[in-house]
Design an enzyme around this catalytic site. Structure first.
Site, mmCIF file in Angstrom:
data_model
loop_
_atom_site.group_PDB
_atom_site.id
_atom_site.type_symbol
_atom_site.label_atom_id
_atom_site.label_comp_id
_atom_site.label_asym_id
_atom_site.label_seq_id
_atom_site.Cartn_x
_atom_site.Cartn_y
_atom_site.Cartn_z
ATOM 1 N N HIS A 148 54.159 50.075 38.261
ATOM 2 C CA HIS A 148 55.457 49.524 38.528
ATOM 3 C C HIS A 148 55.756 48.892 37.815
ATOM 4 O O HIS A 148 55.806 48.362 37.177
ATOM 5 C CB HIS A 148 55.866 50.574 39.833
ATOM 6 C CG HIS A 148 55.343 49.231 40.613
ATOM 7 N ND1 HIS A 148 54.164 49.058 41.151
ATOM 8 C CD2 HIS A 148 55.493 47.740 40.245
ATOM 9 C CE1 HIS A 148 53.447 48.320 41.846
ATOM 10 N NE2 HIS A 148 54.418 47.154 41.743
ATOM 11 N N ASP B 274 46.931 45.195 38.198
ATOM 12 C CA ASP B 274 47.574 45.488 39.491
ATOM 13 C C ASP B 274 47.953 47.282 40.214
ATOM 14 O O ASP B 274 48.129 47.637 39.040
ATOM 15 C CB ASP B 274 48.923 44.793 39.774
ATOM 16 C CG ASP B 274 48.931 45.380 41.243
ATOM 17 O OD1 ASP B 274 48.773 44.423 42.231
ATOM 18 O OD2 ASP B 274 50.463 45.617 41.206
ATOM 19 N N GLU C 257 42.222 45.435 40.740
ATOM 20 C CA GLU C 257 42.993 45.496 41.613
ATOM 21 C C GLU C 257 43.223 46.839 42.904
ATOM 22 O O GLU C 257 43.921 47.202 42.589
ATOM 23 C CB GLU C 257 44.438 44.700 41.769
ATOM 24 C CG GLU C 257 44.774 44.163 42.997
ATOM 25 C CD GLU C 257 45.424 45.624 43.878
ATOM 26 O OE1 GLU C 257 45.369 45.206 45.448
ATOM 27 O OE2 GLU C 257 45.727 46.064 43.455
ATOM 28 N N ARG D 142 52.777 38.601 54.947
ATOM 29 C CA ARG D 142 52.061 37.652 53.411
ATOM 30 C C ARG D 142 52.680 36.697 53.192
ATOM 31 O O ARG D 142 51.765 35.670 53.128
ATOM 32 C CB ARG D 142 51.823 38.434 52.699
ATOM 33 C CG ARG D 142 51.043 40.552 53.336
ATOM 34 C CD ARG D 142 50.951 41.248 52.043
ATOM 35 N NE ARG D 142 52.372 41.217 51.429
ATOM 36 C CZ ARG D 142 52.913 42.343 50.710
ATOM 37 N NH1 ARG D 142 51.304 42.310 49.840
ATOM 38 N NH2 ARG D 142 53.827 42.435 50.395
#
Length: 651
Positions: free
Chosen positions: A184, A284, A326, A520
């Site tokens: 994205h 990713d 990932e 996080r």
């Protein structure tokens, strides 16, 4: 492989390549292109062969690879040649990594240069710098919402400073790893802005729809990634007047890889960073690259084809560069990102061993290795020329994606056991000293993940607050135990910055409106360098952890059987508190290391007869490589102190 149709197309392409490309010295490029083109053509045709512009797009693909090869600096071309000759170089035990945010570690890229001695001191020689590409000022998902793939975010530095850092690291033989976010872009990216303005070419770079008919079909089978903060998988964009697919957050627009222009753009981005001196590219969210109605839109076959095509193309232009997948997915799925039906990695050479990480945390909470042993038995064997990235903590949350059958085999009920783990690590369980924070809680399913620093999750934060010396020592021992297992398991061990000095949770994110909804950030610290200096002061927690890890890493690098050649044997010793495995030399019989880990606070006994020849030296006696001392043995029974480990070999 020679095949007439693909090579006929290649000849046509080479005849059409512009003179500014064809007149360059492309000897190595043409050799690699010829060797890889059958695979490249087959994959490109499989993905895009039905399009009318297929031949035109194939020409663009080859030109993209050629242009980036021409721009590749000579010293990087030499590294490519060296790594082609030593093709197993990354399987060596000499590599030890650390993942970090540059601003959290050292303020910016310039500060990173100033602290390179820190890595040399500890023994780290691979550094993964978390996303540094330009991203929005506000919500950026920790840098994973990229607004320009070819620029550095000015809050962390400049391209020139990155180039200086890469050169300095290469001089110290430290590998540089960077992220490329494949799935994205930010909604502030130029492509998204053009799509918003009504440009149909760029609207086709994303998944955009006039009404909810197609989105509603997708939603029937797609799970929610962040149900609390980003429910659903589509966002209405008022300016564009269309629904856009936003799987992660409403400001992250999913790229449409059924459009070959998107694939070629992202290949160009990968090769751009390869030419900046990046040794390893972390790709990713690779599990999400292909979207299909009626599916979860994860782990689709076409996502693997895209990765295979990226790898084949990169091997033509920059074969010395590695890919990290990932893909935090089920154990049965994760090894597919190395590439199926192959010996060498046809997709990514490296993948996160998220299953091993989660199983280690289960052992911490339960004080036993029942699920850890069962889960490792079910972990698929990796390819020979691929490797794991083994880690205890990272920038992300801890998911509990164990296989339900493994949980049952270990004697637990899946839903209840996961609830126990969530309660344990968030401090809701009575006997827990963990200070974790829930992440991504789903009220519909009761599911949640866990945030928190390593030190806070193993009880060090609690122990320091109450001033309990024994609790502090137990926590330090757990930190070392966990690291001993990522250093000995087989693969590249990846430390997370701050863990090497016992950094605890940072609650300051709660004061930032752009971070407060994402727990996080509690384990994405800003290193206190005054605290870090205490690593040189005996008697401090920082000294205890840092000096022990420094020794552990040094020993790890000297032990050849810790290299990753599928040379591991899991051993059942009948004691649920112990995790035991052997690492052996494939070429020299009898040479190996027995790893024994005790997850209980109390000493445990292991009969040496239970480990067969591992416990019976032929000519010498057993030595613990980490301490350099003989282990505690009483009448053929090995005694393993609480929260401790041995790396045993014959001396």
């Amino acid at each position: 492989m020679y095949e007439q149709i693909s090579h006929s197309l290649l000849n046509d392409i080479l005849n059409q390549i512009k003179p500014e490309i064809s007149e360059q010295d492309l000897r190595h490029f043409y050799t690699r292109l010829g060797a890889n083109f059958y695979a490249i053509h087959s994959l490109f045709e499989r993905l895009y062969g039905k399009r009318d512009d297929f031949n035109e797009q194939a020409l663009r693909l080859v030109e993209t690879m050629a242009r980036k090869y021409i721009k590749r600096p000579e010293h990087l071309r030499q590294i490519d040649l060296d790594r082609e000759k030593d093709y197993n170089w990354f399987l060596s035990q000499k590599w030890v990594g650390m993942a970090l945010y540059s601003n959290g570690f050292a303020g910016d890229l310039k500060g990173m240069c100033d602290h390179l001695n820190y890595f040399n001191e500890l023994g780290v020689n691979m550094v993964h710098i978390m996303p540094i590409m330009r991203c929005p000022e506000g919500h950026s998902d920790g840098g994973y919402a990229v607004s320009d793939f070819r620029e550095i975010d000015d809050r962390v530095g400049t391209l020139e400073e990155l180039q200086q850092l890469a050169d300095e690291m290469r001089g110290r033989e430290i590998l540089l790893a960077l992220d490329v976010v494949l799935n994205h872009t930010s909604d502030e990216h130029e492509w998204a802005q053009r799509a918003r303005a009504g440009d149909s070419k760029y609207q086709d770079y994303y998944y955009t729809f006039e009404n909810r008919h197609v989105p509603d079909m997708f939603e029937q089978s797609m799970p929610e990634i962040f149900p609390q903060t980003a429910p659903g998988n589509f966002t209405w964009d008022e300016e564009m007047g269309r629904w856009v697919m936003t799987v992660f957050n409403n400001y992250q627009w999913d790229l449409n890889y059924s459009n070959p222009s998107v694939f070629i753009e992202m290949l160009d981005v990968i090769l751009y960073w390869a030419n900046k001196g990046v040794d390893i590219l972390r790709l990713d969210a690779v599990a999400f690259l292909w979207k299909k109605i009626g599916s979860t839109c994860q782990n689709e076959r076409e996502a693997h084809l895209i990765l295979q095509l990226l790898k084949d193309c990169c091997q033509v232009t920059a074969p010395g560069v590695l890919f990290i997948a990932e893909a935090i997915v089920a154990p049965v799925e994760v090894t597919k990102y190395f590439g199926e039906d192959a010996v060498i990695a046809k997709e990514c050479e490296i993948a996160y061993n998220a299953t091993y990480m989660a199983l280690l945390w289960d052992a911490v909470a339960t004080k036993n290795a029942k699920l850890l042993n069962q889960g490792i038995k079910s972990l698929p064997v990796k390819l020979e020329r691929a490797t794991w990235l083994n880690y205890v903590r990272c920038h992300d949350d801890i998911g509990l994606g164990f296989d339900d059958q493994d949980i049952v085999q270990a004697g637990y009920e899946p839903f209840g056991h996961r609830k126990f783990l969530i309660d344990y690590f968030t401090g809701r369980f009575d006997d827990s000293h963990a200070r974790g924070v829930p992440f991504g809680e789903n009220e519909k399913t009761g599911d949640a993940r866990i945030s928190g620093s390593l030190a806070s999750l193993v009880g060090l934060q609690y122990a320091q607050e109450i001033g309990d010396p024994q609790a502090i020592q137990d926590s330090v021992n757990l930190i070392l135990l966990l690291h001993s297992l990522i250093l000995s398991f087989g693969g590249i061990p990846l430390l997370y910055y701050g863990d090497e000095i016992g950094t605890v949770n940072d609650d300051s994110y709660l004061n930032d409106p752009h971070k407060m909804d994402d727990s996080r950030w509690v384990h994405r610290p800003f290193i206190d360098w005054e605290k870090a200096e205490r690593r040189n002061v005996p008697g401090t927690v920082e000294y205890s952890i840092f000096s022990a890890l420094k020794r552990m890493i040094a020993v790890h690098k000297e032990v050849e059987v810790f290299a990753d050649f599928n040379n591991r044997e899991l051993i059942d010793v009948g004691n649920p508190h112990l995790f035991v495995f052997g690492r052996y030399n494939l070429h020299r019989q009898g040479e190996g290391v027995l790893v024994v880990a005790n997850f209980d606070s109390k000493p445990q006994a292991m009969n040496l007869d239970d480990v067969g020849s591992w416990g019976r030296p032929q000519h010498g006696h057993l030595i613990d490589l980490y301490t350099g001392q003989s282990p505690e043995i009483f009448k053929d029974t090995l005694v393993i102190p609480g929260f401790s480990f041995y790396w045993l070999c014959e001396m």
